[in-house]
Design a protein around this motif. Structure first.
Motif, short mmCIF file in Angstrom:
data_model
loop_
_atom_site.label_atom_id
_atom_site.label_comp_id
_atom_site.label_asym_id
_atom_site.label_seq_id
_atom_site.Cartn_x
_atom_site.Cartn_y
_atom_site.Cartn_z
N GLY A 94 0.84 -1.19 0.00
CA GLY A 94 0.00 0.00 0.00
C GLY A 94 0.87 1.24 0.00
O GLY A 94 2.05 1.20 0.34
N PRO A 95 0.30 2.36 -0.40
CA PRO A 95 1.08 3.60 -0.48
C PRO A 95 1.50 4.07 0.92
O PRO A 95 0.89 3.71 1.92
CB PRO A 95 0.13 4.59 -1.13
CG PRO A 95 -1.23 4.08 -0.80
CD PRO A 95 -1.10 2.58 -0.75
N SER A 96 2.54 4.89 0.95
CA SER A 96 3.01 5.44 2.22
C SER A 96 3.58 6.84 2.00
O SER A 96 4.01 7.18 0.91
CB SER A 96 4.06 4.54 2.85
OG SER A 96 5.20 4.46 2.02
N ILE A 97 3.57 7.60 3.06
CA ILE A 97 4.16 8.94 3.08
C ILE A 97 5.13 8.99 4.25
O ILE A 97 4.82 8.53 5.34
CB ILE A 97 3.10 10.04 3.25
CG1 ILE A 97 2.15 10.07 2.05
CG2 ILE A 97 3.75 11.40 3.45
CD1 ILE A 97 1.02 11.07 2.19
N ASN A 109 9.53 20.85 -3.17
CA ASN A 109 10.89 21.25 -3.53
C ASN A 109 11.91 20.94 -2.44
O ASN A 109 13.10 21.11 -2.65
CB ASN A 109 10.94 22.74 -3.86
CG ASN A 109 10.21 23.06 -5.15
OD1 ASN A 109 10.03 22.20 -6.00
ND2 ASN A 109 9.78 24.29 -5.29
N SER A 110 11.46 20.51 -1.27
CA SER A 110 12.38 20.33 -0.15
C SER A 110 12.86 18.89 0.05
O SER A 110 13.81 18.67 0.78
CB SER A 110 11.71 20.78 1.14
OG SER A 110 10.74 19.82 1.55
N ASP A 111 12.22 17.91 -0.53
CA ASP A 111 12.50 16.50 -0.30
C ASP A 111 12.23 16.08 1.14
O ASP A 111 12.67 15.01 1.56
CB ASP A 111 13.94 16.13 -0.69
CG ASP A 111 14.21 16.31 -2.17
OD1 ASP A 111 13.27 16.09 -2.96
OD2 ASP A 111 15.34 16.67 -2.53
N ALA A 112 11.52 16.90 1.91
CA ALA A 112 11.21 16.58 3.30
C ALA A 112 10.05 15.60 3.41
O ALA A 112 9.91 14.90 4.40
CB ALA A 112 10.87 17.85 4.07
N VAL A 113 9.21 15.55 2.38
CA VAL A 113 8.07 14.63 2.36
C VAL A 113 8.18 13.80 1.10
O VAL A 113 8.30 14.33 0.00
CB VAL A 113 6.73 15.40 2.39
CG1 VAL A 113 5.56 14.44 2.37
CG2 VAL A 113 6.65 16.31 3.61
N THR A 114 8.15 12.48 1.28
CA THR A 114 8.22 11.57 0.14
C THR A 114 7.08 10.56 0.21
O THR A 114 6.54 10.31 1.28
CB THR A 114 9.57 10.82 0.11
OG1 THR A 114 9.73 10.10 1.35
CG2 THR A 114 10.74 11.78 -0.09
N ALA A 115 6.74 10.01 -0.93
CA ALA A 115 5.66 9.03 -0.99
C ALA A 115 6.05 7.87 -1.89
O ALA A 115 6.74 8.04 -2.89
CB ALA A 115 4.38 9.68 -1.50
N SER A 116 5.57 6.70 -1.51
CA SER A 116 5.82 5.47 -2.27
C SER A 116 4.48 4.86 -2.64
O SER A 116 3.50 4.96 -1.90
CB SER A 116 6.63 4.49 -1.42
OG SER A 116 6.73 3.25 -2.08
N ASP A 117 4.42 4.19 -3.79
CA ASP A 117 3.17 3.61 -4.29
C ASP A 117 2.80 2.27 -3.67
O ASP A 117 1.73 1.76 -3.88
CB ASP A 117 3.21 3.48 -5.80
CG ASP A 117 4.24 2.47 -6.29
OD1 ASP A 117 5.01 1.92 -5.48
OD2 ASP A 117 4.28 2.24 -7.52
N ASN A 126 -2.34 6.13 -4.93
CA ASN A 126 -1.60 5.43 -5.99
C ASN A 126 -2.54 5.05 -7.13
O ASN A 126 -3.73 5.35 -7.11
CB ASN A 126 -0.84 4.22 -5.43
CG ASN A 126 -1.74 3.10 -4.94
OD1 ASN A 126 -2.95 3.08 -5.18
ND2 ASN A 126 -1.16 2.15 -4.23
N MET A 127 -1.98 4.39 -8.14
CA MET A 127 -2.75 4.06 -9.34
C MET A 127 -3.88 3.06 -9.09
O MET A 127 -4.76 2.90 -9.92
CB MET A 127 -1.83 3.54 -10.45
CG MET A 127 -1.11 2.26 -10.11
SD MET A 127 0.14 1.89 -11.35
CE MET A 127 -0.57 0.45 -12.09
N PHE A 128 -3.88 2.42 -7.93
CA PHE A 128 -4.94 1.46 -7.59
C PHE A 128 -6.07 2.13 -6.82
O PHE A 128 -7.04 1.48 -6.45
CB PHE A 128 -4.37 0.31 -6.76
CG PHE A 128 -3.28 -0.44 -7.47
CD1 PHE A 128 -3.53 -1.20 -8.60
CD2 PHE A 128 -1.98 -0.35 -7.00
CE1 PHE A 128 -2.51 -1.86 -9.24
CE2 PHE A 128 -0.95 -1.03 -7.64
CZ PHE A 128 -1.21 -1.78 -8.78
N GLY A 129 -5.90 3.43 -6.54
CA GLY A 129 -6.90 4.16 -5.77
C GLY A 129 -6.71 4.05 -4.27
O GLY A 129 -7.51 4.56 -3.50
N ASP A 130 -5.64 3.37 -3.84
CA ASP A 130 -5.33 3.28 -2.42
C ASP A 130 -4.62 4.56 -2.00
O ASP A 130 -3.84 5.13 -2.76
CB ASP A 130 -4.43 2.07 -2.12
CG ASP A 130 -5.12 0.75 -2.45
OD1 ASP A 130 -6.36 0.69 -2.33
OD2 ASP A 130 -4.43 -0.20 -2.83
#
Length: 165
Positions: A4-7, A30-38, A70-74
């Motif tokens: 599942g996606p994460s932040i 622009n800060s790279d302080a917050v990232t997300a994965s699918d 993400n692309m699955f709507g999650d």
């Protein structure tokens, strides 16, 4: 191995002052302080949405919500509470759009969430609204809210779009 996606929010996030509230999304992207994965380890950081709220009456604390889907709507969300660096007066509305029934009463002051000086004191009586609104005529109207403190410092003006029908 879908998780599942994460932040993730790093401890090294940028500070925000009252003049930058409307740029929170850009500042954090622009800060790279917050990232997300699918959920498969791929970055979807560019898809993060942000929304802020002022969370105390002196307008010195801001809560920033981050949401990614993400692309699955999650979706995943995270919240960051931080102190707001105050440089001048701050004007916050309850919303930037409103629907009003034809002929209804409309009080512009009801849409002021807070109006404070740099010390967090309430100066909502100094808010001035500009623009015309006729609730007896259908249409879309815009009001601009302006705030200048006792020292002549101006807050970022705010707009409220009103649809009458």
């Amino acid at each position: 191995k879908y998780k599942g996606p994460s932040i993730k929010i790093s401890d090294d996030y940028p500070s925000i002052d009252d003049t930058e509230l409307d740029s929170i999304t850009k500042i954090f992207k622009n800060s790279d302080a917050v990232t997300a994965s699918d959920g498969y380890g791929n970055s979807i950081t560019s898809s993060i949405e942000t929304k802020y709220t002022i969370t105390n009456s002196s307008a010195t604390e801001v809560t920033i919500g981050f949401l990614v889907t993400n692309m699955f709507g999650d979706s995943a969300s995270e919240v960051l509470k931080m102190e707001l660096d105050r440089t001048g007066p701050l004007l916050v509305l309850t919303t930037d759009t409103e629907h009003v029934d034809l002929g209804a009463n409309f009080e512009p002051v009801n849409y002021i969430a807070s109006a404070t000086d740099a010390d967090g004191n309430d100066i909502s009586t100094l808010v001035v609204t500009e623009g015309d609104l006729d609730t007896s005529t259908p249409g879309t109207y815009a009001l601009t809210y302006k705030l200048t403190d006792a020292d002549g410092n101006e807050a970022t003006s705010r707009s409220l779009k009103i649809t009458v029908d």
